[in-house]
Design a protein around this motif. Sequence first.
Motif, short mmCIF file in Angstrom:
data_model
loop_
_atom_site.label_atom_id
_atom_site.label_comp_id
_atom_site.label_asym_id
_atom_site.label_seq_id
_atom_site.Cartn_x
_atom_site.Cartn_y
_atom_site.Cartn_z
N LEU A 1 0.76 42.00 54.12
CA LEU A 1 0.52 41.33 55.40
C LEU A 1 0.73 42.31 56.56
N PRO A 2 -0.02 42.12 57.67
CA PRO A 2 0.17 43.01 58.82
C PRO A 2 1.54 42.76 59.48
N TYR A 3 2.16 43.80 60.00
CA TYR A 3 3.49 43.68 60.60
C TYR A 3 3.41 43.21 62.04
N ASP A 4 2.41 43.70 62.76
CA ASP A 4 2.24 43.34 64.17
C ASP A 4 1.22 42.22 64.28
N VAL A 5 1.69 41.02 64.60
CA VAL A 5 0.82 39.85 64.76
C VAL A 5 1.24 39.10 66.01
N THR A 6 0.43 38.11 66.39
CA THR A 6 0.79 37.25 67.53
C THR A 6 1.62 36.08 67.01
N PRO A 7 2.33 35.38 67.90
CA PRO A 7 3.10 34.21 67.46
C PRO A 7 2.22 33.16 66.77
N GLU A 8 1.00 32.97 67.29
CA GLU A 8 0.11 31.98 66.69
C GLU A 8 -0.26 32.38 65.27
N GLN A 9 -0.54 33.68 65.05
CA GLN A 9 -0.86 34.16 63.70
C GLN A 9 0.34 34.01 62.77
N ALA A 10 1.55 34.24 63.31
CA ALA A 10 2.75 34.11 62.48
C ALA A 10 2.94 32.68 62.02
N LEU A 11 2.61 31.72 62.88
CA LEU A 11 2.82 30.31 62.56
C LEU A 11 1.80 29.76 61.57
#
Length: 724
Positions: A193-203
């Motif tokens: 998984l990518p380490y740098d994501v947006t909060p929306e992508q994390a959720l």
Amino acid sequence: MDIKIGLLVKNRLTLTDVVTASKKLKKGGEVVPKNRGLKELSKESREMLESYQHLFYLLQTNPKYLAKLLFTMPQNNCTKFMESVVLTIYNYGTNSREECLLLRLFENALKEEVQRKVDKVQDISTGSPTVIKIVVGYYRGTQGNQNSLKSLLGPLIEQVMEDSDLNMNIHPLEVYKAWISRTETETGEPSKLPYDVTPEQALKHKEVTDEIENTIKKLVKIIKSFQEKIIGTVDQMPYGIRYMAMCLRKNLKEKFPESSEEEILKAVGNLLYYRYMNPVITAPDSFEVIDLAAGSNMNNVQRRNLGSIAKILQHAASFKIFDSDASHITFRYLASLNSFIKTAYIKFMEFFDAASTITDIDEHFNMDEFSDVTMLNKPMIFISPSEISNTHQLLLDHQKQVTDTDEDPMNEVLASLGPVPEDEQMLGDKSTEFGLVLTNKWELNMSDESNIQAMFSKTKYLIVDLLKIQRGETFAAILHTPANTQQQELYKAIHSRRLAAENEKTSEEEKNSKMALFDPNDTSIEKLKEHILKNLHILEQHKLVTPTEDYQEILTSIAKDICNQRKYRQRRKQDLKKIGETVERMNKKKKYYGEAVTYYQEYVKACVNNLSKGGKSKKGDRRKTAKYSAQKLYEKGILVEIEKVPVSSFKAVTIEFASTDQVGIFEVSGRLSGFNIDKINVVFENLLQLQYEGVSTLKFEDSGVVVNVNLLIFLLNKKFYGVE
């Protein structure tokens, strides 16, 4: 008595100092003068000391002065003055008397601040009220109150800190990264998984949303335990902080009558929870409510966990809900707590209501106007000369603002003190604290206000007597309608019974008391009415009744008395019990002072005996004499004059000083051309008292002899007390 003892001791020490200084001067040494100060035994220092004792007693027991001073002095000095000098005046509330008086000051100062500085109820929450800040600091900082917070919040805080698996982080990005890190640690393989994501992508990942939801559930559970503990221990909270909450509530109601009870309770909650408890939860190590091992500190996770708990509790206390449409995604998640916050808010409102409803301060501390009178030992504060002079100067600078009238007692005390002494040594070493015993300058007399209240009560009693006998459409009509014969006879019968009961009183003081409700001069209804009208006229001048309203104020008061008879009986029982305790303390004090007087008298005798030991004759005879011609005494300046004896005849006059069987008393006799001059008894203590009062000469009326007090003391010291 203490001045007598001090003068005798000082006289002995002064003689020793003279001898020591003489020896030093003969050897070429330097004589260092002693320090001066308020404790110096001189009339000037003593009068200044007494005036400062009166000043600080007045400041301590009359909170209006300091309360007004705090808000008339420059505000940049207010907090510093409050935290140092003001708390010093009350000994930081170390006993019940001083805590009670300090609370009275906080109460008056808070009222001043609300009246002067608060423009709306919300200012209490959004601003930084000086008095509230100091009150909270005091009740959170003193040892006894620290223990209260420790027992209230300490166990729950330690439980949160000891849970190493607890992490209250609900930020989506941080939860996402922690999940990836944990997965890599468990599998030993790098995450795809990518380490740098947006909060929306994390959720979008179920693991992240599940973690956040579980954390919120844990948070709610812990917050509930904190709230239940806080609400359930209202009776364990310090009385002082609860009393100040009650005062704040009362002052806000008086100034903002249009504000709702909910608004005012929110302001009370801001004091009780946000300012008093919240900082303890977020930083328990700063307030010593937890026990940390030496060298250990709280870690960031522990601080964040406690910060999250405190934040949600504050939202519940102030009913601040989270916006589900907020731009910050974390707040949108926290919006799920809104239903819990609403429920918790209702509970907090009930808590704030209960916590700000408490017994009156006099009842709690069992204090009244007689408490100081019955104390065995006078109150004492420890204060430095610099604090004394600063307070003195501030009062002089703002005298008009802190006093109500020209007759205000503070004006009298400040007038006796005058300006702050320019000579710094008059007060002593500026930085050294010393014990200042506080004394009341005024006797305990009934004030004019108390007399008027007594008249108000007596007039009610007289009106009830009148209304039992005569009826009318209005009270004014009754007062001006003549009574008929039947009514007159009925009143005479009541009056006779009362007069008989009054004559059974054993004490003349009881019969003549100004507080007596029965007046034997009211022998008829007309005289009773005259008495009532006279009293009503005086009460009208004090704005307690209004004739145009048919004296409704006093009639309403009578109605309330009738409704509250049972309550008043209970209060009278409590008052009688308190009076009995006061009488018992007064008797103990009387016995104590009687024993103290006896002890001091014996001590004075011992001082005089010790003083005379060095003056015994070598043969052991206690009597010792010294003869001089009047001319020699005149030349030495000891003798000023002898009435009807010219200076040219002084050579023919012989004066003899002789000790007597009574220590400290000398017999002075004289002869002129074979004739005896009347003998004079000289009391050494009296000479020292005259010296202390600044009297330079003393005239013995019977003989017409006038002497110099200071030089006579020197002579007696030299010839009879062994200083050559």
